[in-house]
Each structure stands twice: as structure tokens, then as C-alpha cells.
Design an enzyme around this catalytic site. Structure first.
Site, PDB file in Angstrom:
ATOM      1  N   GLU A  94       0.826  -1.219   0.000  1.00 27.26           N
ATOM      2  CA  GLU A  94       0.000   0.000   0.000  1.00 27.26           C
ATOM      3  C   GLU A  94       0.855   1.261   0.000  1.00 27.26           C
ATOM      4  O   GLU A  94       0.512   2.254  -0.655  1.00 27.26           O
ATOM      5  CB  GLU A  94      -0.932  -0.009   1.215  1.00 27.26           C
ATOM      6  CG  GLU A  94      -2.000  -1.094   1.156  1.00 27.26           C
ATOM      7  CD  GLU A  94      -1.537  -2.424   1.726  1.00 27.26           C
ATOM      8  OE1 GLU A  94      -2.366  -3.341   1.814  1.00 27.26           O
ATOM      9  OE2 GLU A  94      -0.338  -2.540   2.089  1.00 27.26           O
ATOM     10  N   TYR A 160      11.049 -13.292   6.861  1.00 25.04           N
ATOM     11  CA  TYR A 160      10.185 -12.303   7.503  1.00 25.04           C
ATOM     12  C   TYR A 160      10.226 -12.399   9.023  1.00 25.04           C
ATOM     13  O   TYR A 160      10.296 -13.488   9.586  1.00 25.04           O
ATOM     14  CB  TYR A 160       8.727 -12.506   7.064  1.00 25.04           C
ATOM     15  CG  TYR A 160       8.432 -12.057   5.669  1.00 25.04           C
ATOM     16  CD1 TYR A 160       8.570 -12.940   4.601  1.00 25.04           C
ATOM     17  CD2 TYR A 160       8.013 -10.770   5.405  1.00 25.04           C
ATOM     18  CE1 TYR A 160       8.302 -12.533   3.307  1.00 25.04           C
ATOM     19  CE2 TYR A 160       7.731 -10.362   4.117  1.00 25.04           C
ATOM     20  CZ  TYR A 160       7.887 -11.241   3.066  1.00 25.04           C
ATOM     21  OH  TYR A 160       7.621 -10.835   1.788  1.00 25.04           O
ATOM     22  N   ARG A 162       7.550 -10.567  11.166  1.00 28.83           N
ATOM     23  CA  ARG A 162       6.429  -9.632  11.176  1.00 28.83           C
ATOM     24  C   ARG A 162       5.317 -10.061  12.135  1.00 28.83           C
ATOM     25  O   ARG A 162       4.382  -9.305  12.355  1.00 28.83           O
ATOM     26  CB  ARG A 162       5.868  -9.445   9.765  1.00 28.83           C
ATOM     27  CG  ARG A 162       4.900 -10.522   9.334  1.00 28.83           C
ATOM     28  CD  ARG A 162       4.539 -10.494   7.865  1.00 28.83           C
ATOM     29  NE  ARG A 162       4.086  -9.239   7.333  1.00 28.83           N
ATOM     30  CZ  ARG A 162       3.793  -9.043   6.040  1.00 28.83           C
ATOM     31  NH1 ARG A 162       3.918 -10.051   5.185  1.00 28.83           N
ATOM     32  NH2 ARG A 162       3.380  -7.884   5.612  1.00 28.83           N
ATOM     33  N   LYS A 277      -5.147  -8.211 -13.967  1.00 31.14           N
ATOM     34  CA  LYS A 277      -3.757  -8.166 -14.397  1.00 31.14           C
ATOM     35  C   LYS A 277      -3.380  -9.528 -14.968  1.00 31.14           C
ATOM     36  O   LYS A 277      -3.527 -10.547 -14.301  1.00 31.14           O
ATOM     37  CB  LYS A 277      -2.860  -7.790 -13.215  1.00 31.14           C
ATOM     38  CG  LYS A 277      -3.124  -6.395 -12.671  1.00 31.14           C
ATOM     39  CD  LYS A 277      -2.337  -6.107 -11.407  1.00 31.14           C
ATOM     40  CE  LYS A 277      -2.883  -6.880 -10.222  1.00 31.14           C
ATOM     41  NZ  LYS A 277      -2.190  -6.518  -8.946  1.00 31.14           N
ATOM     42  N   GLY A 279      -0.294 -10.473 -16.354  1.00 29.33           N
ATOM     43  CA  GLY A 279       1.139 -10.684 -16.478  1.00 29.33           C
ATOM     44  C   GLY A 279       1.711 -10.098 -17.753  1.00 29.33           C
ATOM     45  O   GLY A 279       1.402  -8.967 -18.138  1.00 29.33           O
ATOM     46  N   ASP A 309       1.919  -2.994  -7.817  1.00 30.00           N
ATOM     47  CA  ASP A 309       1.583  -1.767  -7.094  1.00 30.00           C
ATOM     48  C   ASP A 309       1.694  -0.548  -8.015  1.00 30.00           C
ATOM     49  O   ASP A 309       0.870   0.359  -7.962  1.00 30.00           O
ATOM     50  CB  ASP A 309       2.506  -1.584  -5.896  1.00 30.00           C
ATOM     51  CG  ASP A 309       2.464  -2.761  -4.946  1.00 30.00           C
ATOM     52  OD1 ASP A 309       1.392  -3.388  -4.828  1.00 30.00           O
ATOM     53  OD2 ASP A 309       3.504  -3.065  -4.336  1.00 30.00           O
ATOM     54  N   ASP A 345      11.235  -1.545  -5.497  1.00 31.29           N
ATOM     55  CA  ASP A 345       9.810  -1.323  -5.701  1.00 31.29           C
ATOM     56  C   ASP A 345       9.485   0.035  -6.309  1.00 31.29           C
ATOM     57  O   ASP A 345       8.453   0.191  -6.956  1.00 31.29           O
ATOM     58  CB  ASP A 345       9.073  -1.400  -4.355  1.00 31.29           C
ATOM     59  CG  ASP A 345       9.151  -2.782  -3.726  1.00 31.29           C
ATOM     60  OD1 ASP A 345       9.967  -3.603  -4.191  1.00 31.29           O
ATOM     61  OD2 ASP A 345       8.402  -3.036  -2.782  1.00 31.29           O
TER      62      ASP A 345
END
Length: 400
Positions: A94, A160, A162, A277, A279, A309, A345
């Protein structure tokens, strides 16, 4: 109960006690710190919104016996016998969307929770520097989520840490912070819904209790390492509550056995608009009995991380301008193509050689946003651009 505080006040463009000017978008979800070994760049997926594979550990569980090695240690340093050195970045689905929207001249906010630690301060500093307004609680007992890239000959593994992070405590009451910003758009994802029972409740609240006129955007963001078999029905339920849904065709096939955009539209009857989407093939938008297709750009893929994103942000940027659907798809595809050709990103700052707002952008009001005001969806006037003066919202101690 963990102690939580609100952000420190920023300069405000409104008088005390008055409502803040409406913002274009509030993006809600966890952003984590990322440790990358110095000396070489991993070649594979490297973010919380990257595709999962058989080598990806469970996103909610530490995948090593302890925390990552401290900077300056490990086999990736100059001395083969010494431990690795790391540098720190950030990543979150996000917040990636929020950064792209801010780079496009939109007033964008990111809502979440962070630990009272160096990683939380890093996330806040990086997003603020990108022009995103951070509306993030500080949790003094829980930590900011963390993940690490582990380059291997067969590809990059992502580890991770988290579970029980500060962001996992987000809950229904936090939606009030989003509504105080009077957003034209609220954007969240299936990743946020899967972090905890309380974050699942927050996503439902964002989709069910949005003020009239607020566009509700939901990216399915299915991740096999994070979602289990029980999440298929829940993700479908949440998607049906939104106005605009982004979903990869591969995700739809894994979750619901759907193999084409028409089948997904039949399954998702609630949203006004579905963006599928596909690809390397492209993307299809479906509204009512109409559909539009946009071929994917031809690019040399450096890393796939963050492209989804970027696509969502490009599409939303044009959609907020009421642009024709082909223009929305084209901008999403263009921005995704930029990110596919880069490490990481988010592209470098627009002043660099990788300017994401190049001459290829459609000729519209985008170029004037940073210097002028535009009418928002509520009929008032909202200033745009990365240097907008913000009011930090305040309120009671929020959280799950």
C-alpha cells in the site's frame, strides 16, 4: 495494553479545530524495513508484495532461529570469512501505491502503525521524503515489521519477522483516522487483511463504512505463504465489497479456479469496476458489459517486485481524473513497465534519468497539480503535490 501515541504535529494548512483539506488517496497497510546484503543485489523477488514460491517461508513466522545478523557481519562482506553487511530499505504494497501517487502530484497519505524503533523511524522518514503523509500510530511495545533478502544461486529467498508487529494491531477504530482526511479514495489489500483478526476487521470497516463519494479500492494481493486455504472465501467476500478491484489472473486461478477475465467478472458481481492483471500479456478492465484490454509493454525485466503496485497507482492516478478507461490502463501499464526495468519497488526520484513522469505521460492536468489546485470529488478544492502542508490528525488511543 501496549501504549500507543499519535504522530507529532506537522505544519498545518488549516486553522486549529477545522477539518483538513480533502486528500486524493489514503493507502492502508503494513510497511516493513528491509535488510539487503551489501556488495551484490539479489536477482529475485524481494518484497512483501512479490510473488511467492516454494522457497518462501511463511510470511507470518520468523524463518530463522534468531534475528538477522548485525550490519558488518556475514559471508557477503569483503572478507569471505566475515559475516555480511546490510543496508536498509523499506517495502509495503500500500505504501508503494502511495509513493507512486505522490510522485504523480497527488496528495497521498499512508495509514498504519510502527514500532518505536529505528526501523519505524526509517519507514516514516522514507515515506515523508517521498511526499507521502504518514498517519501512523507509534506502538511502544511492539516492533516494526522486518524482512531480509537472502541471495542464492537458485534465486533470492525472503525471510520475515512480522508476527505481532505494530501494524498487526491495526483494527476497526483506525478507520476513523482515514475518514478524518476526507479521502477521495481509500486503497488497501488482501495482505493487510491477512495480518491478524483485527486487521481483517479494519479492511472490512474500510470497505463497508466509507463515507459517501469515497472510492473503495481493493487489491487482492494473494500470497500463498501468507494466506491459507481458508482465505479464498474471505478474499472473495472482501473483494465483493469494494468499488474497484485489482486481481491477477494467476491469483484468481489459484484462489477460485477462474481462468479468464469474463469468469472473474461473473464471480465478482459486487464491484463497479474490475481490473484483471494478466502478467506479460497485459491487463483487462471490465465494467458492466464492457471491457477494455491493454497489452503489456515490452521491457527487459530486472525485478518483478512492485510492478503490480505501480500498475494500480498508475491506473488510479488517471481514474481520479475521470480519464477514459484505455488511458487508465495505459498509464498503469507504463508505470509497471518502468518498475519492471529497475531494482526495487520504487523508481528513483523523478529528477533522475528514470523520471517516471516523462514525456510519455498522457497530456492532462498532471503537470499542473504541483502548482495549482483542482476540484476534488466532494466539490471542494484540494491542493496537490508533494509539498502540501498537512494537518496531523489527533484523537483517542486507537487500535485493536
Amino acid at each position: 495494553m501496549p501504549q500507543r501515541t499519535e504522530d507529532e504535529p506537522h505544519s498545518s494548512s488549516v486553522h486549529p479545530g477545522s477539518a483538513p483539506e480533502p486528500v486524493d488517496a489514503v493507502c492502508v497497510g503494513e510497511t516493513m524495513a528491509l535488510l539487503i546484503p551489501d556488495g551484490r543485489r539479489p536477482d529475485g523477488p524481494n518484497g512483501p508484495d512479490a510473488p511467492d514460491g516454494p522457497d518462501r517461508p511463511d510470511s507470518g513466522t520468523p524463518s530463522t532461529d534468531g534475528p538477522p545478523a548485525a550490519p558488518g557481519t556475514g559471508p557477503d562482506s569483503d572478507d569471505p570469512g566475515s559475516p555480511p553487511r546490510f543496508h536498509a530499505e523499506i517495502g509495503g504494497a500500500e505504501s508503494n501505491v502511495a509513493v507512486h501517487l505522490a510522485r504523480a502530484g497527488r496528495s497521498a497519505a499512508w495509514l498504519s502503525a510502527l514500532g518505536d524503533d529505528p526501523f519505524g523511524r526509517l519507514v516514516r522518514a522514507r515515506l515523508t521524503a517521498a511526499g507521502v503523509h504518514c498517519v501512523a500510530r507509534t506502538d511502544h511495545e511492539r516492533t516494526t515489521g522486518l524482512y531480509m533478502k537472502e541471495p542464492r544461486p537458485e534465486g533470492t529467498r525472503v525471510r520475515y519477522w512480522r508476527r505481532d508487529s505494530a501494524a498487526s494491531t491495526l483494527g476497526r477504530p483506525d478507520a476513523a483516522q482515514a475518514w478524518r482526511l476526507r479521502p477521495r479514495l481509500v486503497h488497501t489489500s488482501g495482505i493487510t487483511a491477512a495480518l491478524s483478526a483485527s486487521t481483517d476487521g479494519l479492511v472490512e470497516e474500510l470497505l463497508d463504512a466509507a463515507p459517501p463519494g469515497t472510492l473503495r479500492s481493493f487489491d487482492v494481493n494473494y500470497r500463498p505463504a501468507l494466506h491459507d486455504a481458508r482465505n479464498a472465501d474471505r478474499l472473495l467476500d472482501l473483494a465483493r465489497r469494494a468499488d474497484l478491484v485489482f486481481c491477477g489472473l494467476d491469483e484468481a486461478q489459484s484462489l477460485w479456479g477462474v481462468t479468464d477475465p469474463a469468469g472473474l467478472r461473473e464471480l465478482l458481481r459486487g464491484p463497479d469496476l474490475l481490473v484483471v492483471k494478466q502478467g506479460a500479456e497485459g491487463a483487462t478492465a471490465v465494467r458492466g458489459d464492457r471491457s477494455w484490454f491493454q497489452a503489456a509493454p515490452r521491457v527487459e525485466v530486472v525485478e518483478p517486485v512492485g510492478a503490480g503496485d505501480a500498475f494500480a497507482a498508475g491506473f488510479l492516478d488517471r481514474f481520479l481524473d475521470d480519464a477514459p478507461m484505455p488511458d487508465c490502463l495505459a498509464e498503469g501499464a507504463r508505470l509497471a513497465g518502468v518498475v519492471l526495468g529497475l531494482h526495487g519497488d520504487i523508481p528513483p526520484e523523478p529528477s533522475s534519468s528514470h523520471d517516471t513522469r516523462s514525456a510519455h505521460a498522457p497530456h492532462d492536468t498532471r503537470s499542473a497539480r504541483s502548482a495549482h489546485s483542482a476540484h476534488d470529488a466532494h466539490g471542494s478544492r484540494a491542493s496537490h503535490g508533494a509539498r502540501t502542508a498537512w494537518e496531523t490528525v489527533s484523537g483517542p488511543d486507537l487500535g485493536a
